[in-house]
Design a protein around this motif. Structure first.
Motif, PDB file in Angstrom:
ATOM      1  N   TYR A  95       0.856  -1.181   0.000  1.00  0.00           N
ATOM      2  CA  TYR A  95       0.000   0.000   0.000  1.00  0.00           C
ATOM      3  C   TYR A  95       0.892   1.231   0.000  1.00  0.00           C
ATOM      4  O   TYR A  95       2.086   1.163   0.306  1.00  0.00           O
ATOM      5  CB  TYR A  95      -0.977   0.003   1.178  1.00  0.00           C
ATOM      6  N   ASN A 324      -5.872  -1.491  -3.424  1.00  0.00           N
ATOM      7  CA  ASN A 324      -6.355  -0.785  -2.245  1.00  0.00           C
ATOM      8  C   ASN A 324      -7.207   0.403  -2.671  1.00  0.00           C
ATOM      9  O   ASN A 324      -6.914   1.066  -3.666  1.00  0.00           O
ATOM     10  CB  ASN A 324      -5.179  -0.283  -1.401  1.00  0.00           C
ATOM     11  N   ARG A 337      -8.129   4.421   3.871  1.00  0.00           N
ATOM     12  CA  ARG A 337      -7.786   3.332   2.958  1.00  0.00           C
ATOM     13  C   ARG A 337      -8.463   2.046   3.389  1.00  0.00           C
ATOM     14  O   ARG A 337      -8.507   1.715   4.579  1.00  0.00           O
ATOM     15  CB  ARG A 337      -6.265   3.117   2.952  1.00  0.00           C
ATOM     16  N   TRP A 338      -8.989   1.332   2.407  1.00  0.00           N
ATOM     17  CA  TRP A 338      -9.447  -0.041   2.622  1.00  0.00           C
ATOM     18  C   TRP A 338      -8.542  -0.966   1.822  1.00  0.00           C
ATOM     19  O   TRP A 338      -8.459  -0.874   0.605  1.00  0.00           O
ATOM     20  CB  TRP A 338     -10.892  -0.219   2.150  1.00  0.00           C
ATOM     21  N   SER A 339      -7.869  -1.852   2.522  1.00  0.00           N
ATOM     22  CA  SER A 339      -7.073  -2.860   1.838  1.00  0.00           C
ATOM     23  C   SER A 339      -7.978  -4.016   1.436  1.00  0.00           C
ATOM     24  O   SER A 339      -9.140  -4.086   1.843  1.00  0.00           O
ATOM     25  CB  SER A 339      -5.951  -3.364   2.753  1.00  0.00           C
ATOM     26  N   LYS A 340      -7.449  -4.915   0.655  1.00  0.00           N
ATOM     27  CA  LYS A 340      -8.247  -6.042   0.164  1.00  0.00           C
ATOM     28  C   LYS A 340      -8.791  -6.861   1.334  1.00  0.00           C
ATOM     29  O   LYS A 340      -8.052  -7.236   2.242  1.00  0.00           O
ATOM     30  CB  LYS A 340      -7.404  -6.940  -0.747  1.00  0.00           C
TER      31      LYS A 340
END
Length: 393
Positions: A95, A324, A337-340
């Motif tokens: 990221y 992301n 942020r949203w990660s997978k």
């Protein structure tokens, strides 16, 4: 004595001649043996070569094939590595992170309609190749292009007062670039249409989608144009050379089910043709895989089951090389942020205030990433676009 001598000579001479003949015969026999031996060796060599040649050729062919395959694999690996190298070098954690010392790249000169001002920016597009930031100015009915490092912009579409003529725009909400055909693709929201303008000369603008309440627009690597639409709560796609659009997300009524959208705004399409949709009204981002009939929620703040009111309000949206999702939350003045497959967001940047400095931005709306991963934020309250350089350390 002479007679004896002669008699002896007569006896000796035949003997010498016989020996010479024997020696000559022996020599001939030796030569014949050598030639026979040489001939046998030659024959053996020919036979050996005849037997071994097919195996040698097959082996060389296999070696050649292996070399070719190895070269191909190496080339492929090199290509992949080159393609991924830039983003891979940005972060060891898959990221992006940014330095907090920002620069103002457009506006910053107060509210207004002058070309050195960037008021009410709704959409932005970063063109690395052309070294230009394109911004949609909602209040002045135009698209302005800012060259990197310049103190003011240049009108590249519209700017002929508000109206519905071909050379006019009415509250444009988003813009993207068709690099192959050197065109600006504009969501002309007030006129309920999508139009194209040449980047080389501001003549002959063209309506490409009519009668559509468009919010956002983007384009994929094949030149397909995607438009988020507020009336049918859907995303439409227009393929090159066609005149009719196709629904690729939503259009199942306004709602919060995974097959529905509610006034979709910003959209992004990745290299696998998955569509990311910022669903402003329900505070979420959904991902629609190619040909899917419903979306996957990839960004959504957790709320009580009985309540559908969002606790954050996604305005702008960007997706990085790793998948992301970054969202500008204007209500809380932050970038998250949203990660997978993550269930919770991570705050990557707070706008800050006098009590919690530094002050970075006030009301973040449209956001974008350039090819190097640098982050651009349109701050509607401060009437400027700020850039945060990616932190590779």
């Amino acid at each position: 004595m002479n007679d004896n001598f002669h008699s002896i000579s007569d006896k000796i001479t035949p003997t010498s001649t016989d020996q010479s003949r024997i020696s000559y015969i022996n020599i001939l026999k030796r030569k014949e043996f050598v030639w026979i031996t040489f001939g046998v060796i030659i024959i053996l060599l020919i036979v050996s070569i005849s037997i071994l040649l097919p195996f040698i050729m097959a082996k060389n062919k296999n070696i050649s094939q292996i070399t070719t395959i190895t070269t191909t694999i190496t080339t492929t690996m090199t290509t992949t590595t080159t393609e991924d190298l830039l983003f891979t070098s940005m972060s060891n954690n898959n990221y992006l992170k940014w330095k907090l010392d920002f620069s103002i790249v457009a506006g910053g000169n107060g509210y207004g309609t002058n070309l050195n001002q960037a008021s009410l920016t709704r959409g932005i597009y970063i063109d690395d190749d052309n070294q230009t930031i394109y911004i949609t100015q909602y209040n002045s009915d135009r698209i302005v292009g800012w060259k990197f490092g310049e103190k003011s912009g240049e009108v590249v579409a519209g700017g002929n007062k508000q109206g519905n003529k071909l050379n006019q725009l009415n509250n444009p909400s988003d813009v993207t670039v068709d690099k192959k055909n050197n065109l600006l693709i504009i969501c002309d929201q007030g006129n309920e249409r999508v139009v194209q303008w040449s980047r080389q000369k501001q003549i002959d603008p063209k309506i490409i989608i009519d009668e559509i309440k468009c919010n956002g627009v983007t384009i994929d690597i094949d030149g397909n144009i995607y438009v988020s639409e507020g009336e049918t709560h859907s995303v439409k796609r227009l393929k090159p050379g066609e005149t009719k659009v196709t629904t690729v997300a939503g259009e199942n009524g306004c709602g919060y089910n995974i097959n529905q959208l509610n006034n979709p705004a910003y959209i992004f399409v990745d290299e696998q043709y998955s569509i990311y949709v910022s669903d402003h009204e329900y505070g979420r981002v959904t991902k629609w895989i190619k040909n899917a009939k419903e979306g996957i929620i990839v960004a959504k703040e957790q709320t009580p089951e009985y309540s559908h009111s969002p606790t954050f309000y996604p305005c702008g949206m960007a997706v990085d090389h790793f998948g992301n999702v970054y969202v500008s939350d204007s209500h809380h003045r932050r970038i998250v942020r949203w990660s997978k497959e993550s269930k919770e967001c991570y705050i990557v940047m707070n706008g800050g205030n006098s009590e919690h400095p530094p002050i970075l931005f006030n009301t973040p709306e449209a956001i974008s990433l350039d090819g190097e991963g640098n982050l651009y934020i349109a701050d509607s309250q401060d009437n400027q676009i700020v850039k945060f350089d990616v932190d590779v350390n």
